[in-house]
Design a protein around this motif. Structure first.
Motif, mmCIF file in Angstrom:
data_model
loop_
_atom_site.group_PDB
_atom_site.id
_atom_site.type_symbol
_atom_site.label_atom_id
_atom_site.label_comp_id
_atom_site.label_asym_id
_atom_site.label_seq_id
_atom_site.Cartn_x
_atom_site.Cartn_y
_atom_site.Cartn_z
ATOM 1 N N TYR A 40 5.596 12.799 -12.855
ATOM 2 C CA TYR A 40 6.506 11.730 -13.264
ATOM 3 C C TYR A 40 5.775 10.413 -13.572
ATOM 4 N N GLY A 41 4.465 10.453 -13.713
ATOM 5 C CA GLY A 41 3.710 9.228 -13.928
ATOM 6 C C GLY A 41 4.107 8.491 -15.186
ATOM 7 N N PHE A 42 4.234 9.213 -16.295
ATOM 8 C CA PHE A 42 4.574 8.571 -17.559
ATOM 9 C C PHE A 42 5.983 7.985 -17.514
ATOM 10 N N LEU A 43 6.919 8.725 -16.942
ATOM 11 C CA LEU A 43 8.299 8.241 -16.854
ATOM 12 C C LEU A 43 8.404 7.029 -15.935
ATOM 13 N N LEU A 44 7.686 7.056 -14.810
ATOM 14 C CA LEU A 44 7.723 5.917 -13.891
ATOM 15 C C LEU A 44 7.080 4.695 -14.530
ATOM 16 N N ALA A 45 6.005 4.903 -15.286
ATOM 17 C CA ALA A 45 5.381 3.789 -16.006
ATOM 18 C C ALA A 45 6.367 3.182 -16.996
ATOM 19 N N GLN A 46 7.170 4.023 -17.640
ATOM 20 C CA GLN A 46 8.166 3.519 -18.579
ATOM 21 C C GLN A 46 9.229 2.675 -17.873
ATOM 22 N N VAL A 47 9.561 3.046 -16.632
ATOM 23 C CA VAL A 47 10.528 2.250 -15.864
ATOM 24 C C VAL A 47 10.012 0.825 -15.686
ATOM 25 N N PHE A 48 8.773 0.691 -15.236
ATOM 26 C CA PHE A 48 8.199 -0.636 -15.009
ATOM 27 C C PHE A 48 7.948 -1.373 -16.325
ATOM 28 N N GLN A 49 7.610 -0.625 -17.363
ATOM 29 C CA GLN A 49 7.430 -1.251 -18.672
ATOM 30 C C GLN A 49 8.749 -1.806 -19.177
ATOM 31 N N VAL A 73 0.837 -1.203 0.000
ATOM 32 C CA VAL A 73 0.000 0.000 0.000
ATOM 33 C C VAL A 73 0.870 1.250 0.000
ATOM 34 N N GLN A 74 1.921 1.255 0.810
ATOM 35 C CA GLN A 74 2.814 2.410 0.867
ATOM 36 C C GLN A 74 3.517 2.644 -0.469
ATOM 37 N N GLU A 75 3.906 1.567 -1.142
ATOM 38 C CA GLU A 75 4.560 1.702 -2.441
ATOM 39 C C GLU A 75 3.611 2.317 -3.466
ATOM 40 N N LYS A 76 2.359 1.871 -3.476
ATOM 41 C CA LYS A 76 1.395 2.417 -4.438
ATOM 42 C C LYS A 76 1.052 3.866 -4.113
ATOM 43 N N MET A 77 1.022 4.208 -2.826
ATOM 44 C CA MET A 77 0.811 5.605 -2.449
ATOM 45 C C MET A 77 1.948 6.477 -2.968
ATOM 46 N N ALA A 78 3.179 5.977 -2.857
ATOM 47 C CA ALA A 78 4.334 6.742 -3.339
ATOM 48 C C ALA A 78 4.311 6.864 -4.855
ATOM 49 N N ASP A 79 3.879 5.819 -5.551
ATOM 50 C CA ASP A 79 3.734 5.899 -7.011
ATOM 51 C C ASP A 79 2.737 6.992 -7.379
#
Length: 305
Positions: free
Chosen positions: A248-257, A234-240
């Motif tokens: 930074y949502g698009f860039l972070l999504a690219q990291v996981f992609q 839960v804490q990780e998703k809150m930080a995301d």
């Protein structure tokens, strides 16, 4: 400038009340661990409790102790000179986007293959994995740092450190249990201790009635293998989500992609979320960020700096 920074932090930081609520089980288990070791009315128990509380105050007022914690307990290391040259500009960019003072924090390195460390470091420590530092481009490194900064925005340094230190007895007890469970002889001893504890709780239940909240509070440590990883996820998703709010949502999504693509290139099987996993799967975090980007695409791009 200070007012702008404060407004920026208030705009993006996660709820402190949520963070405090997530820490409540740890606080209870810590008190229970000390009570079980020393006995609630024993002189040794009083001394141990006082030492526990005084040491928490010492960690807060004496910063070198916080550095010792980061190195010895969190298992972090100081960045090398070349790592600092990479981290510096990215860190300043993230703090500018968040309206936070970059000098209030200290950067550390977590040795691991994850995009983000398994657990956030409390206090003024900001940890980034050596995988992220060595593999990610500058802008994607900013996205990961935005995620790590998000863990520190909800609670200031002092409450964060106090919570961590006061919950340390429960964390130590958990490590002792894990250690005993992985050794045959100690595993047998552990079963005896747990069995004796269960019999004692059942006796209390027969005396007070099983509708008593105290009975269930005493049984609550048995839920820890499920509750603790769930809280961490839960804490990780809150930080995301905070990283998304910072742009930074698009860039972070690219990291996981990218990590999913690497796994596919190596012909690795898709991972499944285990009950004990402290981090959401990269695929789950990617899907959550994609949902956010679809609902509010303007928030996931271009940090405001």
């Amino acid at each position: 400038m200070a007012a702008h920074m404060a407004a920026g932090v208030r705009r993006v930081k996660p709820s402190a009340w949520v963070e405090l609520a997530l820490a409540l089980p740890w606080l209870w288990w810590s008190w229970l661990a000390i009570a079980l070791i020393s006995g609630p009315f024993d002189t040794f128990g009083v001394v141990l409790s006082v030492v526990w509380l005084v040491s928490a105050f010492a960690v807060v007022v004496y910063p070198p102790l916080e550095h010792v914690l980061a190195a010895k307990v969190y298992r972090l290391r100081k960045p090398f000179e070349w790592e600092l040259r990479r981290l510096g500009p990215a860190w300043w960019a993230v703090c500018t986007a968040a309206g936070a003072d970059p000098n209030r924090y200290r950067l550390w390195i977590h040795e691991g293959p994850e995009a983000t460390p398994p657990y956030p470091a409390p206090g003024a420590a900001i940890a980034v994995t050596n995988w992220a530092l060595s593999r990610l481009p500058d802008r994607h490194l900013e996205a990961v740092l935005a995620h790590e900064l998000a863990h520190s925005l909800a609670l200031p340094r002092i409450p964060s450190l106090l919570l961590y230190w006061l919950t340390l007895p429960a964390k130590i007890a958990g490590r002792i249990v894990d250690f005993c469970w992985n050794h045959r002889l100690l595993k047998t001893l552990l079963k005896v201790v747990v069995g004796f504890f269960l019999i004692s709780v059942i006796g209390i239940g027969l005396f007070l009635g099983f509708d008593s909240v105290w009975v269930w509070l005493l049984l609550s440590p048995f839920a820890a293998p499920v509750v603790v990883p769930w809280v961490a996820r839960v804490q990780e998703k809150m930080a995301d989500r905070v990283a998304f709010d910072l742009g930074y949502g698009f860039l972070l999504a690219q990291v996981f992609q990218g990590r999913e693509y690497e796994r596919a290139q190596l012909a690795e099987q898709g991972l499944r979320q285990t009950v004990g996993g402290t981090q959401p799967l990269d695929s789950a975090r990617l899907h959550a960020l994609e949902d956010l980007l679809n609902s509010s695409p303007q928030n996931g791009h271009h940090p405001p700096y």
